[in-house]
Scaffold this motif. Structure first.
Motif: not given
Length: 148
Positions: A57, A59, A64, A135, A143, A145
């Motif tokens: 993920t 943001n 990352k 996260c 945020t 995954s």
């Protein structure tokens, strides 16, 4: 006689050297497996050797988080990557272990993102049958995954 001793010494030294040098492609056994890897480092346990990224993920600020997984160790961890430029406050990447995809939370581990551009990683959580996700906690905004 001196030649014979020199030959024997040379052959013995060569044999010892060959015994100490591992063959190309030799793989070393992982230092842990499954839940035995919980809270251990992936590099120190040799689990990074076969690691692949299973989920990730990013943001809105360019941070990352990747779910790295080792089949040999049956364990995963979060690898964090900070974008270029200095950071003003701590941000964290975490790996979460669940018994079901979104149900029955088990445990999480986190690592702070580097203040400068670069990567870092957490310790591991292991189990071949669990669900995992990673996260990013960026000053209270989280945020995550998808589950893997």
């Amino acid at each position: 006689m001196k030649r014979m001793i020199a030959k024997v010494a040379g052959v013995s030294a060569a044999a010892m050297t060959m015994a100490l040098v591992p063959l190309a492609g030799t793989s070393y056994a992982a230092g842990c497996s499954g839940s035995g890897c919980d809270n251990l480092g992936p590099v120190s346990q040799g689990c990074d050797a076969d690691a692949t990224t299973k989920a990730s993920t990013i943001n809105g600020n360019g941070f990352k988080a990747e779910l790295r997984w080792s089949n040999a160790c049956q364990a995963g961890w979060v690898r964090t990557t900070s974008p270029s430029g200095s950071q003003w406050w701590p941000r964290y990447g975490s790996i979460e272990k669940w018994l079901g995809a979104g149900t029955d939370f088990q445990r999480s581990l986190s690592v702070q993102f580097p203040y400068e551009a670069g990567t870092d990683w957490s310790n591991m959580l292991g189990s071949g049958s669990a669900y995992y996700r990673v996260c990013i906690n960026d000053n209270g905004s989280v945020t995550c995954s998808n589950f893997w």
